[in-house]
Structures are given as C-alpha cells and as structure tokens.
Design a protein around this motif. Structure first.
Motif, mmCIF file in Angstrom:
data_model
loop_
_atom_site.group_PDB
_atom_site.id
_atom_site.type_symbol
_atom_site.label_atom_id
_atom_site.label_comp_id
_atom_site.label_asym_id
_atom_site.label_seq_id
_atom_site.Cartn_x
_atom_site.Cartn_y
_atom_site.Cartn_z
ATOM 1 N N ASP A 240 -35.944 20.761 -5.673
ATOM 2 C CA ASP A 240 -37.303 20.530 -6.169
ATOM 3 C C ASP A 240 -38.340 20.906 -5.133
ATOM 4 N N ARG A 241 -37.997 20.735 -3.878
ATOM 5 C CA ARG A 241 -38.858 21.199 -2.810
ATOM 6 C C ARG A 241 -38.020 21.340 -1.537
ATOM 7 N N ILE A 242 -38.135 22.487 -0.887
ATOM 8 C CA ILE A 242 -37.388 22.739 0.340
ATOM 9 C C ILE A 242 -38.398 22.884 1.474
ATOM 10 N N ALA A 243 -38.197 22.150 2.553
ATOM 11 C CA ALA A 243 -39.102 22.265 3.699
ATOM 12 C C ALA A 243 -38.749 23.525 4.492
ATOM 13 N N ALA A 244 -39.648 23.917 5.370
ATOM 14 C CA ALA A 244 -39.465 25.175 6.115
ATOM 15 C C ALA A 244 -38.181 25.185 6.942
ATOM 16 N N ASN A 245 -37.704 24.009 7.335
ATOM 17 C CA ASN A 245 -36.467 23.965 8.159
ATOM 18 C C ASN A 245 -35.211 23.899 7.306
ATOM 19 N N GLY A 246 -35.377 23.913 5.967
ATOM 20 C CA GLY A 246 -34.212 23.902 5.078
ATOM 21 C C GLY A 246 -33.847 22.540 4.526
ATOM 22 N N ASP A 247 -34.480 21.462 5.044
ATOM 23 C CA ASP A 247 -34.258 20.141 4.416
ATOM 24 C C ASP A 247 -34.644 20.253 2.940
ATOM 25 N N THR A 248 -33.811 19.708 2.053
ATOM 26 C CA THR A 248 -33.983 19.950 0.621
ATOM 27 C C THR A 248 -34.076 18.672 -0.198
ATOM 28 N N ALA A 249 -35.183 18.563 -0.933
ATOM 29 C CA ALA A 249 -35.342 17.454 -1.888
ATOM 30 C C ALA A 249 -34.747 17.885 -3.222
ATOM 31 N N ASN A 250 -33.879 17.059 -3.736
ATOM 32 C CA ASN A 250 -33.268 17.304 -5.031
ATOM 33 C C ASN A 250 -32.954 15.962 -5.670
ATOM 34 N N LYS A 251 -32.440 15.998 -6.889
ATOM 35 C CA LYS A 251 -32.172 14.766 -7.625
ATOM 36 C C LYS A 251 -31.423 13.733 -6.789
ATOM 37 N N LYS A 336 -28.715 30.844 5.960
ATOM 38 C CA LYS A 336 -28.479 29.522 6.537
ATOM 39 C C LYS A 336 -29.838 28.808 6.543
ATOM 40 N N PRO A 337 -29.850 27.498 6.475
ATOM 41 C CA PRO A 337 -31.137 26.798 6.437
ATOM 42 C C PRO A 337 -32.074 27.209 7.562
ATOM 43 N N GLU A 338 -31.521 27.384 8.755
ATOM 44 C CA GLU A 338 -32.370 27.723 9.912
ATOM 45 C C GLU A 338 -32.947 29.138 9.831
#
Ligand SMILES: CSC[C@H]1O[C@H](OP(=O)(O)O)[C@H](O)[C@@H]1O
Length: 350
Positions: A240-251, A336-338
């Motif tokens: 739903d939203r991914i921060a610039a460092n790859g941390d990911t908000a999801n359900k 990769k997230p980074e």
C-alpha cells in the motif's frame, strides 16, 4: 488473460464491482457523484492501493463535472475541495494521494475553457487506469526471472488480495501468480484468509477460481506450519505504501508472514508499481497506518464473536522492514530493497 476490472467507465458513470459482496454476489455499484466515490473507497466497495488510486482519479473527474462555473479560478478552488474529500477516505495507500495530485496538477497545467479542462481530466483518469493494467502486466513478466529455480511447479503463498480487484486489472502479487500460471511454472496458490476482512478467502480465492488456478485457502495462523512442512516455495504480497528504504506497508499480518518466511528461508517478495513507492518517506515508521472500525473484528456477518467488556485494536496495515524482503518486483525491474532508490528517476509521475 485476466478480464476482471474493478473500476469501469461506462455511459458517463463509473461502475464498481462491489467487493464487499464477493464471493457470494457479483454486483456492480453505479457512481455518478464524487461524494459517492469517496464513500465507496472508505467502505471498501473498491479497495486495494492501485484500484483506489484509479477510483479517486475518476472521483476527481466526477467532482469537476459537477462544478458549475466558467471561471477558471473558481473551478480550481472548488476542485481543491473535491480533492480534500477524497484524500480523507483512507490514509495508507499512497496511490490515492498520487492520483489526486496528478489530477490536480493536470487541471492547473491545462489551458482552455473549464469545459475543456473537464474533458482533459476524464482522459487523465482513463490514462491512469490504462497505465496501471500495463504496469501490472510488466510486474508479472519481470517476476518470471526471480521465480525459484526448481524443476517442479511452484506453490506460492500470498496474503490479502493484491489481484485484479486491487488494481486496474491483472494485479500485482496476483499478477506474479498469473504470469507464473501462464508460463506453466505454478502448481498451486496458498491464500491466507487474512483476518479481519478476509480479502484472501473472499477475493484472492475468487479470482483464482475464476481462472481455474488451483488455490488452497488457509487461516492466517497456518502459514508457519505450511512453511515448516516445506509446502511453500515463495511468498509474494502487494503493498500500500513503500518507503524509500524499502520498508513496506501492507495488509495487517504481512509483517508476521515475512518473519516466518525469513525463519524458514522462503523467498519473500513484494510486487508493486513505482506509484506505490513514497520516495518522500525515508523509512516505514513514517507511513500512516489506518485504524478501522472494531466491528470488523468482533462481527462476522450478524454474529458477534467477542464478549462484552473487551477492548479493541484494528490496524488495517503493518510495516515489513526492508531486511525481511528478498526483493521488490516493479514494472521496471526487480530490486533489492536497498536498490529501490535507484528507480526514483524512472517514476514517470509522482
Ligand atoms: C495491489 S495493492 C493491494 C493491497 O491493498 C490491500 O489493502 P485493502 O484491501 O485494505 O485496500 C492489501 O494491503 C493489499 O496487499
């Protein structure tokens, strides 16, 4: 080829698949006013980050259409009010805010009469919708190179619904699953029910059944056991939203799934368009997490499952830290997230 479109422009109105009625009833809701679109997003008749972005874009057009003035400044001022109502619907999915901003920017940058600007806004909403289908198909194609290299067909676990219903069509996580199925690489989908709204049981399973993709629905607390028994080759989820460092908000529940996958060395992928990345947020702890009505927890149908006297906590999302994510599959490539930050310039609009 997927033909499930949750949002359709038809005869001067928007038709929404009522996702609160699936799987027992397939019904369409007609939307002609932006206020009704806002309500449909908030009540999750339409849901899923890209899908609510598309819905909000059409909501902006519907609001613009009803503004009765030929004065550009008055029109733009009233369009800002429409935008604010749509922004207040749900706080986490960045696509909603991205789509609203793109529609507003289009209005401000358009020359011509107010009526001409309204038509440009309709075309922009349709463009956002068409782009998302192509983006999801590109995500699916890009995923083929990262599928686990094994001779047998794969079993892929997913959480919630990141399918055609959550996008303009085809899906992100289910886009990966559709691509694997088309390529003959997929044996079976395991779908987490995904309490409390059960989007996995009700929507992901429904999409798989429509396309005869074998699907096993499991309760959320079974995922660890399935991985311990080596039943799962890979996990793929939406975002739903991914921060610039790859941390990911999801359900809600995604973070726990990522911890279990790490524990069992199961590859854990996020499938998302670049429009879901919020490059303005450095880390995931800054992502606003929606809290929804507690009745989603304590009521199933008409049955109350909690005793009186308990307290409630109903966050709709959680944030999976980048170090638990094997890769982020985008329409450009899998990174990769980074490495996500390297794609910032690829974003056509943000
Ligand atoms: C392709 S984004 C889908 C994403 O959105 C869902 O949330 P909700 O059903 O509350 O809109 C869920 O987090 C999915 O992964």
């Amino acid at each position: 080829m997927n033909t499930i479109y949750p949002v359709v422009w038809s005869n001067n109105k928007v038709l929404l698949i009522d996702q609160t009625a699936l799987p027992s009833r397939y019904t369409l809701v007609e939307i002609s006013r932006y206020e009704d679109m806002a309500k449909a997003i908030k009540t999750m008749i339409v849901r899923g980050a890209p899908a609510i972005g598309v819905a909000a874009a059409y909501g902006m057009y519907l609001g613009a259409r009803d503004i009765q003035t030929k004065e550009r400044e008055i029109f733009l001022k009233q369009l800002e009010k429409v935008a604010e109502i749509l922004r207040q619907t749900r706080p986490t999915a960045v696509n909603l805010f991205w789509a609203i901003s793109r529609m507003l920017k289009t209005a401000y940058e358009s020359i011509g009469t107010v009526e001409e600007i309204k038509q440009i806004l309709l075309q922009t909403a349709q463009q956002i919708q068409e782009e998302d289908v192509k983006t999801c198909q590109a995500i699916g194609q890009n995923s083929l190179s990262i599928l686990p290299k094994k001779t047998e067909k794969l079993t892929i676990l997913t959480h919630c619904n990141a399918g055609a219903l959550a996008t303009a069509g085809y899906g992100t996580a289910l886009g990966v699953i559709r691509a694997a199925w088309t390529e003959g690489r997929l044996k079976r989908v395991f779908a987490d029910e995904t309490r409390p709204r059960l989007q996995g049981a009700k929507l992901t399973a429904w999409e798989c059944v429509q396309e005869k993709i074998p699907v096993t629905v499991i309760s959320d607390n079974m995922a660890a056991h399935c991985m311990q028994k080596r039943l799962i080759d890979m996990v793929v989820v939406g975002a739903d939203r991914i921060a610039a460092n790859g941390d990911t908000a999801n359900k809600i529940g995604t973070y726990g799934l990522a911890v279990i996958a790490k524990m069992h060395n199961v590859p854990f992928y996020v499938a998302a368009p670049l429009s879901t990345v919020d490059f303005n947020l450095e880390t995931g702890d800054l992502i606003p997490i929606e809290e929804r009505d507690p009745s989603e927890l304590y009521q199933i149908g008409t049955t109350i499952i909690y005793p009186d006297g308990v307290d409630y906590y109903n966050p709709a999302f959680d944030v999976t830290p980048a170090h638990l994510i094997t890769g982020i599959i985008t329409e450009q490539k899998t990174v990769k997230p980074e490495e996500l930050i390297t794609l910032k310039s690829d974003l056509s609009y943000h």
